[in-house]
Design an enzyme around this catalytic site. Structure first.
Site, mmCIF file in Angstrom:
data_model
loop_
_atom_site.group_PDB
_atom_site.id
_atom_site.type_symbol
_atom_site.label_atom_id
_atom_site.label_comp_id
_atom_site.label_asym_id
_atom_site.label_seq_id
_atom_site.Cartn_x
_atom_site.Cartn_y
_atom_site.Cartn_z
ATOM 1 N N LYS A 1 0.842 -1.206 0.000
ATOM 2 C CA LYS A 1 0.000 0.000 0.000
ATOM 3 C C LYS A 1 0.868 1.242 0.000
ATOM 4 O O LYS A 1 0.586 2.220 -0.711
ATOM 5 C CB LYS A 1 -0.928 -0.036 1.220
ATOM 6 C CG LYS A 1 -1.867 1.141 1.359
ATOM 7 C CD LYS A 1 -2.963 0.854 2.377
ATOM 8 C CE LYS A 1 -2.441 0.693 3.779
ATOM 9 N NZ LYS A 1 -2.199 1.984 4.478
ATOM 10 N N SER A 2 1.952 1.219 0.770
ATOM 11 C CA SER A 2 2.834 2.383 0.862
ATOM 12 C C SER A 2 3.455 2.716 -0.488
ATOM 13 O O SER A 2 3.530 3.890 -0.880
ATOM 14 C CB SER A 2 3.937 2.119 1.893
ATOM 15 O OG SER A 2 3.393 1.960 3.187
ATOM 16 N N ARG B 1 -5.124 13.676 13.490
ATOM 17 C CA ARG B 1 -3.690 13.380 13.493
ATOM 18 C C ARG B 1 -2.895 14.679 13.377
ATOM 19 O O ARG B 1 -3.298 15.627 12.691
ATOM 20 C CB ARG B 1 -3.340 12.434 12.342
ATOM 21 C CG ARG B 1 -3.992 11.067 12.464
ATOM 22 C CD ARG B 1 -3.319 10.077 11.530
ATOM 23 N NE ARG B 1 -4.045 8.832 11.444
ATOM 24 C CZ ARG B 1 -3.647 7.790 10.736
ATOM 25 N NH1 ARG B 1 -2.515 7.856 10.048
ATOM 26 N NH2 ARG B 1 -4.356 6.686 10.710
ATOM 27 N N SER C 1 11.821 5.931 10.777
ATOM 28 C CA SER C 1 11.113 5.351 9.617
ATOM 29 C C SER C 1 11.702 5.819 8.296
ATOM 30 O O SER C 1 10.977 6.104 7.340
ATOM 31 C CB SER C 1 9.614 5.683 9.686
ATOM 32 O OG SER C 1 9.029 5.139 10.847
ATOM 33 N N ASP D 1 4.182 -0.031 12.322
ATOM 34 C CA ASP D 1 3.045 -0.846 11.894
ATOM 35 C C ASP D 1 3.206 -2.313 12.261
ATOM 36 O O ASP D 1 2.232 -3.081 12.207
ATOM 37 C CB ASP D 1 2.839 -0.717 10.383
ATOM 38 C CG ASP D 1 2.226 0.618 9.985
ATOM 39 O OD1 ASP D 1 1.662 1.301 10.870
ATOM 40 O OD2 ASP D 1 2.316 0.989 8.805
ATOM 41 N N LYS E 1 -2.804 6.485 15.392
ATOM 42 C CA LYS E 1 -3.186 5.719 14.200
ATOM 43 C C LYS E 1 -4.719 5.650 14.117
ATOM 44 O O LYS E 1 -5.425 6.448 14.718
ATOM 45 C CB LYS E 1 -2.559 4.332 14.266
ATOM 46 C CG LYS E 1 -1.029 4.341 14.217
ATOM 47 C CD LYS E 1 -0.511 4.748 12.847
ATOM 48 C CE LYS E 1 0.995 4.606 12.756
ATOM 49 N NZ LYS E 1 1.492 4.903 11.385
ATOM 50 N N ARG F 1 -3.236 2.666 19.060
ATOM 51 C CA ARG F 1 -2.859 1.273 18.820
ATOM 52 C C ARG F 1 -2.061 0.641 19.953
ATOM 53 O O ARG F 1 -2.012 -0.596 20.045
ATOM 54 C CB ARG F 1 -2.101 1.181 17.489
ATOM 55 C CG ARG F 1 -2.222 -0.177 16.826
ATOM 56 C CD ARG F 1 -1.663 -0.153 15.421
ATOM 57 N NE ARG F 1 -2.654 0.290 14.451
ATOM 58 C CZ ARG F 1 -2.355 0.672 13.215
ATOM 59 N NH1 ARG F 1 -1.097 0.713 12.821
ATOM 60 N NH2 ARG F 1 -3.313 1.047 12.393
ATOM 61 N N LYS G 1 -9.611 -1.326 4.767
ATOM 62 C CA LYS G 1 -8.717 -0.174 4.670
ATOM 63 C C LYS G 1 -7.423 -0.530 3.949
ATOM 64 O O LYS G 1 -6.869 0.303 3.222
ATOM 65 C CB LYS G 1 -8.409 0.371 6.057
ATOM 66 C CG LYS G 1 -7.622 1.669 6.059
ATOM 67 C CD LYS G 1 -7.472 2.208 7.463
ATOM 68 C CE LYS G 1 -6.971 3.648 7.433
ATOM 69 N NZ LYS G 1 -5.645 3.779 6.821
#
Length: 409
Positions: free
Chosen positions: A20-21, A123, A192, A291, A318, A322, A390
């Site tokens: 997805k990224s 967010r 990240s 994630d 998130k 989470r 999602k």
């Protein structure tokens, strides 16, 4: 939709969906190019649908000539003339879509109105707002609607790298569209950075020159035109992580289609799965792969030893909080998990009992609970299982094909 899973080990061969990224990045690069690009192996999750909706709002057009193939005619870096002075972007629940498109809208149109669903508009966007204040760019937040207006200039941009790499990616997409070269500098330790490496790959595919030195938190971007391209999206390591977790819990899965040389930071799951397959106390810094926390927590639930997942504060922002919902999921199934301010501690137990889990409108919590069910003594009920749409709409189809016993799908 609520589902009921009767515990059974999983076995067989599975290919995770496309990343997805990476799909977000390639589709946006194609939308900015001057011509027609083709992106193959695109899984149409809700988040990817949000990005396609937003690149159409930019003025690009797209079609799906066959399953998994998206053909996009880009805008050549400039927003076409339109009747509405402010393009509107409905980002759904996709944080990537929102943060990537904000600076792109400024670079192409000088404005944009952004909306979202769920917790998306809660967010933090402060790194952008601080930059916009420096540049005289107007930003207004009103009842979940963000409006930005102003000219995004080329030059040096300094922003924190410990909030989200998505801010860096948004600027990396926008800055080549401006007259003059630019530099991005992280004012903190950069977390990240693997996601930013994926952005650089997408930029290279579209003919954009951007050089990164992540160890220094420095990225140099050359002004230039996006060129059309053809690309195929590789499989998603973050989704593969759930199948790795199934193996750690006693499954017998062969996971196909993954790129062992991927820029995806979540490929670290392969090493973490080996670590969590052995007894003993373990500490894992998840700042570069947040994630992975739900599947890692499931791996830790029934091992011998205590597992600490650290530097995970971003998980509170998130689709759900989470850290809280991962701990609640394991506790509901008979595990022993405790959340800290920026960490999660899981004490391994001999077995999980089963029970009812609130999916919390979070795709990763739902999938983690389904994998945990394979090591439960009794049935597991998951509330709100549709949250998987999602990112991985076919998750339960794959789960059933691997021998899972699911009712209510």
């Amino acid at each position: 939709m609520d589902i009921r899973i009767n515990p059974k080990p999983l076995g067989g061969t599975v290919t995770p969906p496309s990343s997805k990224s990476m799909a977000h990045r390639l589709l946006i690069a194609a939308a900015l190019a001057n011509g027609v690009s083709t992106v193959c192996n695109v899984a149409l999750s809700q988040d990817i649908a949000a990005t396609l909706r937003c690149v159409a709002a930019l003025g690009s057009t797209w079609e799906q000539p066959e399953a998994g193939v998206i053909r996009i005619r880009g805008i050549g870096g400039k927003l076409p003339k339109r009747n509405s002075p402010l393009p509107r972007f409905d980002c759904g629940e996709s944080g990537s879509t929102l943060r990537f498109l904000i600076p792109i809208a400024l670079a192409t149109a000088g404005c944009g109105v952004f909306t979202g669903q769920g917790r998306l508009m809660e967010r933090p966007q402060q790194p952008y707002f601080d930059l916009f204040d420096e540049q005289g760019i107007v930003h207004e937040w009103n009842e979940g609607v963000l409006t930005v207006q102003g000219a995004l200039p080329s030059g040096e941009y300094r922003l924190p790298g410990n909030v989200s790499s998505q801010f860096f990616t948004g600027l990396l997409f926008a800055l080549p569209l401006l007259a003059g070269n630019s530099t991005l500098v992280s004012t903190t330790t950069l977390e990240s950075s693997g996601y930013i490496s994926m952005t650089l790959e997408a930029l290279r595919a579209a003919g954009i020159t951007a050089v990164g030195r992540p160890e220094q938190g420095l990225y140099q971007v050359r002004s230039g035109a996006y060129r059309p391209f053809n690309a195929t999206v590789e499989a998603d390591w973050s989704q593969a992580a759930f199948w790795y977790a199934a193996n750690v819990l006693g499954g017998d899965l062969q996971i196909d289609g993954l790129n062992a040389c991927s820029a995806q930071g979540d490929m670290a799951v392969s090493e973490y799965a080996r670590t969590l397959s052995r007894p003993g106390d373990v500490s894992i810094d998840v700042s570069g792969c947040p994630d992975l926390v739900p599947p890692l927590a499931v791996m830790a639930a029934v091992r011998q030893g205590t597992t600490h997942l650290t530097n995970a504060a971003r998980l509170r922002l998130k689709e759900s909080d989470r850290l809280k919902t991962t701990a609640a999921m394991l506790t509901a199934l008979g595990g022993d998990a405790e959340e800290g301010a920026d960490s999660l501690m899981i004490r391994g137990v001999p077995h999980l009992s089963g029970g009812t889990v609130d999916g919390a409108n979070d795709h990763r919590i739902v999938m983690a609970a389904a994998i945990a069910a394979t090591r439960c003594a009794g049935p597991v009920t998951i509330l709100g299982s549709e949250a998987i749409n999602k990112s991985y709409p076919s998750f339960f189809e794959d789960y059933l094909a691997l021998g899972g016993d699911v009712h209510g799908v």
